[in-house]
Design a protein around this motif. Sequence first.
Motif, PDB file in Angstrom:
ATOM      1  N   TRP A  52       0.846  -1.191   0.000  1.00 25.53           N
ATOM      2  CA  TRP A  52       0.000   0.000   0.000  1.00 25.53           C
ATOM      3  C   TRP A  52       0.882   1.242   0.000  1.00 25.53           C
ATOM      4  N   THR A  53       0.507   2.232  -0.808  1.00 31.00           N
ATOM      5  CA  THR A  53       1.137   3.549  -0.798  1.00 31.00           C
ATOM      6  C   THR A  53       0.040   4.590  -0.637  1.00 31.00           C
ATOM      7  N   VAL A  54       0.162   5.422   0.378  1.00 29.85           N
ATOM      8  CA  VAL A  54      -0.813   6.500   0.603  1.00 29.85           C
ATOM      9  C   VAL A  54      -0.509   7.632  -0.375  1.00 29.85           C
ATOM     10  N   VAL A  55      -1.519   7.999  -1.183  1.00 29.65           N
ATOM     11  CA  VAL A  55      -1.320   9.062  -2.166  1.00 29.65           C
ATOM     12  C   VAL A  55      -2.109  10.338  -1.845  1.00 29.65           C
ATOM     13  N   ALA A  56      -3.080  10.253  -0.919  1.00 29.50           N
ATOM     14  CA  ALA A  56      -3.846  11.448  -0.520  1.00 29.50           C
ATOM     15  C   ALA A  56      -4.546  11.164   0.804  1.00 29.50           C
ATOM     16  N   GLY A  57      -4.830  12.224   1.527  1.00 24.90           N
ATOM     17  CA  GLY A  57      -5.619  12.117   2.742  1.00 24.90           C
ATOM     18  C   GLY A  57      -4.822  11.723   3.962  1.00 24.90           C
ATOM     19  N   ASP A  58      -5.564  11.253   4.980  1.00 24.68           N
ATOM     20  CA  ASP A  58      -4.924  10.846   6.231  1.00 24.68           C
ATOM     21  C   ASP A  58      -5.732   9.729   6.876  1.00 24.68           C
ATOM     22  N   GLY A  59      -5.153   9.165   7.922  1.00 24.11           N
ATOM     23  CA  GLY A  59      -5.816   8.077   8.636  1.00 24.11           C
ATOM     24  C   GLY A  59      -4.785   7.212   9.330  1.00 24.11           C
ATOM     25  N   ALA A  60      -5.050   5.899   9.349  1.00 20.48           N
ATOM     26  CA  ALA A  60      -4.160   4.958  10.026  1.00 20.48           C
ATOM     27  C   ALA A  60      -4.145   3.642   9.257  1.00 20.48           C
ATOM     28  N   LEU A  61      -2.995   2.961   9.313  1.00 15.98           N
ATOM     29  CA  LEU A  61      -2.822   1.659   8.679  1.00 15.98           C
ATOM     30  C   LEU A  61      -2.360   0.670   9.733  1.00 15.98           C
TER      31      LEU A  61
ATOM     32  N   VAL B  78       0.495  11.135   3.172  1.00 13.01           N
ATOM     33  CA  VAL B  78       1.019  11.030   1.806  1.00 13.01           C
ATOM     34  C   VAL B  78       2.478  10.563   1.829  1.00 13.01           C
ATOM     35  N   GLY B  79       2.750   9.537   1.028  1.00 16.24           N
ATOM     36  CA  GLY B  79       4.098   9.000   0.899  1.00 16.24           C
ATOM     37  C   GLY B  79       4.386   7.780   1.752  1.00 16.24           C
ATOM     38  N   VAL B  80       3.538   7.490   2.726  1.00 12.33           N
ATOM     39  CA  VAL B  80       3.752   6.304   3.573  1.00 12.33           C
ATOM     40  C   VAL B  80       3.489   5.053   2.750  1.00 12.33           C
ATOM     41  N   MET B  81       4.410   4.088   2.872  1.00 15.37           N
ATOM     42  CA  MET B  81       4.282   2.807   2.175  1.00 15.37           C
ATOM     43  C   MET B  81       4.363   1.683   3.193  1.00 15.37           C
ATOM     44  N   ILE B  82       3.597   0.623   2.948  1.00 13.39           N
ATOM     45  CA  ILE B  82       3.594  -0.523   3.845  1.00 13.39           C
ATOM     46  C   ILE B  82       3.472  -1.790   3.005  1.00 13.39           C
ATOM     47  N   THR B  83       4.189  -2.823   3.412  1.00  8.68           N
ATOM     48  CA  THR B  83       4.097  -4.129   2.772  1.00  8.68           C
ATOM     49  C   THR B  83       3.342  -5.060   3.703  1.00  8.68           C
TER      50      THR B  83
ATOM     51  N   GLY C  35      -9.844   5.606   7.413  1.00  3.78           N
ATOM     52  CA  GLY C  35      -9.850   7.003   7.014  1.00  3.78           C
ATOM     53  C   GLY C  35      -9.778   7.886   8.241  1.00  3.78           C
ATOM     54  N   GLY C  36      -9.133   9.024   8.118  1.00  3.42           N
ATOM     55  CA  GLY C  36      -8.975   9.938   9.247  1.00  3.42           C
ATOM     56  C   GLY C  36      -9.966  11.083   9.175  1.00  3.42           C
ATOM     57  N   GLU C  37      -9.451  12.292   9.271  1.00  2.00           N
ATOM     58  CA  GLU C  37     -10.302  13.474   9.190  1.00  2.00           C
ATOM     59  C   GLU C  37     -10.682  13.778   7.752  1.00  2.00           C
ATOM     60  N   THR C  38      -9.904  13.238   6.815  1.00  3.34           N
ATOM     61  CA  THR C  38     -10.220  13.372   5.393  1.00  3.34           C
ATOM     62  C   THR C  38     -10.234  11.981   4.775  1.00  3.34           C
ATOM     63  N   ASP C  39     -10.771  11.865   3.577  1.00  4.86           N
ATOM     64  CA  ASP C  39     -10.749  10.587   2.865  1.00  4.86           C
ATOM     65  C   ASP C  39      -9.301  10.158   2.647  1.00  4.86           C
ATOM     66  N   LEU C  40      -9.060   8.855   2.752  1.00  4.16           N
ATOM     67  CA  LEU C  40      -7.742   8.271   2.573  1.00  4.16           C
ATOM     68  C   LEU C  40      -7.700   7.572   1.217  1.00  4.16           C
ATOM     69  N   VAL C  41      -6.697   7.898   0.387  1.00  2.00           N
ATOM     70  CA  VAL C  41      -6.551   7.264  -0.928  1.00  2.00           C
ATOM     71  C   VAL C  41      -5.255   6.462  -0.930  1.00  2.00           C
ATOM     72  N   ILE C  42      -5.392   5.185  -1.299  1.00  2.00           N
ATOM     73  CA  ILE C  42      -4.273   4.244  -1.278  1.00  2.00           C
ATOM     74  C   ILE C  42      -4.130   3.606  -2.651  1.00  2.00           C
ATOM     75  N   LEU C  43      -2.899   3.492  -3.131  1.00  2.00           N
ATOM     76  CA  LEU C  43      -2.602   2.637  -4.277  1.00  2.00           C
ATOM     77  C   LEU C  43      -2.189   1.280  -3.706  1.00  2.00           C
ATOM     78  N   GLU C  44      -2.886   0.247  -4.125  1.00  2.00           N
ATOM     79  CA  GLU C  44      -2.645  -1.104  -3.630  1.00  2.00           C
ATOM     80  C   GLU C  44      -2.115  -1.963  -4.773  1.00  2.00           C
ATOM     81  N   VAL C  45      -0.993  -2.631  -4.541  1.00  2.04           N
ATOM     82  CA  VAL C  45      -0.469  -3.595  -5.502  1.00  2.04           C
ATOM     83  C   VAL C  45      -0.552  -4.970  -4.860  1.00  2.04           C
ATOM     84  N   GLN C  46      -1.325  -5.850  -5.488  1.00  2.00           N
ATOM     85  CA  GLN C  46      -1.453  -7.229  -5.020  1.00  2.00           C
ATOM     86  C   GLN C  46      -0.455  -8.091  -5.780  1.00  2.00           C
ATOM     87  N   HIS C  47       0.153  -9.042  -5.064  1.00  2.00           N
ATOM     88  CA  HIS C  47       1.123  -9.961  -5.661  1.00  2.00           C
ATOM     89  C   HIS C  47       0.723 -11.387  -5.308  1.00  2.00           C
TER      90      HIS C  47
END
Length: 113
Positions: free
Chosen positions: A44-53, A64-69, A80-92
């Motif tokens: 997962w890569t956060v591309v917009a917004g805020d929240g928690a993973l 924005v910019g946080v990545m997690i495997t 999602g946090g105070e704003t909508d959270l947008v994530i790019l997800e790559v499945q393998h």
Amino acid sequence: MRVERPWGWYEELLSGEGYLVKRLLVRAGRQLSLQLHHHRSESWTVVAGDGALLCGDRWLEARVGVMITIPREAVHRACGGETDLVILEVQHGDDLREDDIERLQDDYGRVIN
């Protein structure tokens, strides 16, 4: 094609042999089910917004910019946090079916495995 979910939506962007790329929007104040997958890992890569993973027992601030495997069979969730959270997800993996999901907790009454 956008697929609506109680927590927001996702779109499939790109796929190939052994991978699938999605964009997820988790609405402010909502969260994915607490879940795991038996046949795939995810990045997962956060591309917009805020929240928690969450991955395993570790929470990360989603900004924005946080990545997690997320390894196969790791318990995980996005909130999602105070704003909508947008994530790019790559499945393998060899089997990238949408039904490869084991829900451990869900706010929206969906089936818990």
